[in-house]
Design an enzyme around this catalytic site. Sequence first.
Site, PDB file in Angstrom:
ATOM      1  N   CYS A 198      35.378   3.161  59.170  1.00 53.23           N
ATOM      2  CA  CYS A 198      35.655   1.724  59.332  1.00 53.23           C
ATOM      3  C   CYS A 198      35.880   1.437  60.816  1.00 53.23           C
ATOM      4  O   CYS A 198      36.906   0.910  61.227  1.00 53.23           O
ATOM      5  CB  CYS A 198      36.852   1.297  58.477  1.00 53.23           C
ATOM      6  SG  CYS A 198      38.359   2.244  58.744  1.00 53.23           S
ATOM      7  N   ASP A 239      43.005  14.459  49.838  1.00 57.58           N
ATOM      8  CA  ASP A 239      43.579  13.821  51.012  1.00 57.58           C
ATOM      9  C   ASP A 239      44.699  14.702  51.537  1.00 57.58           C
ATOM     10  O   ASP A 239      45.367  15.391  50.761  1.00 57.58           O
ATOM     11  CB  ASP A 239      44.113  12.420  50.692  1.00 57.58           C
ATOM     12  CG  ASP A 239      44.276  11.561  51.939  1.00 57.58           C
ATOM     13  OD1 ASP A 239      43.343  10.799  52.258  1.00 57.58           O
ATOM     14  OD2 ASP A 239      45.320  11.666  52.598  1.00 57.58           O
ATOM     15  N   LYS A 296      37.500   4.030  46.812  1.00 58.34           N
ATOM     16  CA  LYS A 296      36.210   4.692  46.616  1.00 58.34           C
ATOM     17  C   LYS A 296      36.277   5.710  45.480  1.00 58.34           C
ATOM     18  O   LYS A 296      35.320   5.878  44.724  1.00 58.34           O
ATOM     19  CB  LYS A 296      35.755   5.327  47.931  1.00 58.34           C
ATOM     20  CG  LYS A 296      35.558   4.308  49.049  1.00 58.34           C
ATOM     21  CD  LYS A 296      35.192   4.966  50.365  1.00 58.34           C
ATOM     22  CE  LYS A 296      35.089   3.935  51.486  1.00 58.34           C
ATOM     23  NZ  LYS A 296      36.382   3.327  51.831  1.00 58.34           N
ATOM     24  N   ASP A 339      34.737   9.683  54.077  1.00 60.86           N
ATOM     25  CA  ASP A 339      35.262   8.499  54.768  1.00 60.86           C
ATOM     26  C   ASP A 339      36.206   9.036  55.838  1.00 60.86           C
ATOM     27  O   ASP A 339      37.403   9.202  55.614  1.00 60.86           O
ATOM     28  CB  ASP A 339      35.987   7.596  53.769  1.00 60.86           C
ATOM     29  CG  ASP A 339      36.436   6.287  54.380  1.00 60.86           C
ATOM     30  OD1 ASP A 339      36.232   6.091  55.591  1.00 60.86           O
ATOM     31  OD2 ASP A 339      37.019   5.460  53.654  1.00 60.86           O
ATOM     32  N   CYS A 349      39.188  12.626  52.171  1.00 59.42           N
ATOM     33  CA  CYS A 349      40.044  11.584  52.757  1.00 59.42           C
ATOM     34  C   CYS A 349      40.122  10.403  51.802  1.00 59.42           C
ATOM     35  O   CYS A 349      39.810   9.262  52.147  1.00 59.42           O
ATOM     36  CB  CYS A 349      39.536  11.150  54.126  1.00 59.42           C
ATOM     37  SG  CYS A 349      39.174  12.518  55.240  1.00 59.42           S
ATOM     38  N   ALA A 350      40.552  10.677  50.561  1.00 62.67           N
ATOM     39  CA  ALA A 350      40.408   9.736  49.449  1.00 62.67           C
ATOM     40  C   ALA A 350      41.387   8.568  49.478  1.00 62.67           C
ATOM     41  O   ALA A 350      41.075   7.495  48.952  1.00 62.67           O
ATOM     42  CB  ALA A 350      40.555  10.477  48.123  1.00 62.67           C
ATOM     43  N   ALA A 351      42.584   8.737  50.019  1.00 65.61           N
ATOM     44  CA  ALA A 351      43.577   7.657  50.001  1.00 65.61           C
ATOM     45  C   ALA A 351      43.086   6.484  50.858  1.00 65.61           C
ATOM     46  O   ALA A 351      42.419   6.709  51.871  1.00 65.61           O
ATOM     47  CB  ALA A 351      44.910   8.173  50.514  1.00 65.61           C
TER      48      ALA A 351
END
Length: 418
Positions: free
Chosen positions: A349, A256, A241, A296, A235-237
């Site tokens: 988050c 992602d 990170k 993430d 989930c890189a976008a």
Amino acid sequence: MSDNATAARRSAIYLLDQILGEGRLLPECLAAGALDRLAPDDRARAQRLTLQTLRGLERADRLLDNHLNRTPALTVQNALRLGAVELCLGEAAHGVVNSMVEIVGRSRKHGRLKGLVNAVLRKVADEGPEAWPKMRVPRLPEWLREPLIAAWGADAVAEMERAHFTGAPLDITLKPGATGPGEALPTGSLRVHDAGQVSTLPGFANGDWWVQDAAAALPVRVLAPRAGESVLDLCAAPGGKALQLAAAGATVTALDISESRLERVRENLKRTNLQANVIAGDALEHQGQYDAILLDAPCSATGTIRRHPDLPFAKDGSEFAGLIALQTQMLAHAWTLLKPGGRLVYCTCSLLPDEGEVQIEEALDQNPDMTVDRDALKIAGVDQEWITPEGGLRLRPDYWADLGGMDGFYIACLNKSA
């Protein structure tokens, strides 16, 4: 009265209509081109006005209710809200009132109400600036406020609401050895107040740094990637990170599900001259073996309200159960991609324990080869009182209140038996 100012206000009212009437998030509206016709300065102004109005919505409505016999149509109501917020924050009355009267007056459906808009805003201009600072800090909607009070208590939630109302400064993460604008925070991020146009700040064009909330920068510091390690960023976008991982010298796979969101990752990698293997794909179907993994996970994003005040108004909590189930699936699958002796950082988050503390408690129960690494949380600037009973790190918007707060996050480092 500036035509540009009126155009920005008209666009802000449209955004408010979409968020408050259609349940759309601001980034979704922007991605669909809501502000594309505006010049860059007007685009920034429209966004700023939208965010200010959402943060002050409760106060604006209380002021306006004193002068309205009935609630007008949403577009007119949002014009009044925007006007009230601007007036109470010190904008010149004649410019605001004339602009709102013109906007409503040009509407085929609502033009007849321009007299109402004029009369109400003139009354707000007289009494609003004095009344505004005496009103209570705007509260979260009950659908979110209640579970947060259950988790953290009423006093803590009141402080979070204060942080949300204040808004968020700009935080940046430096490339190793680079310098950038702003003041140093305890954890090493830099904070810029009243940043203005990000792309014009020193060092941006050179790729010396990238925008990343100080809390969002901590998961990679907890993972502590080493040069040459194979690291998967699930989930890189939008990529902050992944940039941190690449800057540490790791061999990074940035995955992602959204091809469009990955474009931003590629742009930032190019600007910063960092390397990563960027892949569009489903995290639940990805295969491979990695030394370290950063997950993430998709979440409620309730920790980001200080910079995304649209979220409580566009959402209603109905998607929480599905997100929690997805997080459980993703953590279980990610664990199968981790080499024996490897480590995985899980983060969200979110301010909701079900998306953080509870996920880790359940994962530890279900995986005998999983242990939590409390020592990984011993990072400069991290208060050890933020470490939770199961061994994760709980960050909240009301922390660092004297410095401007931080996003809400949950972070845990999990080690796999060799």
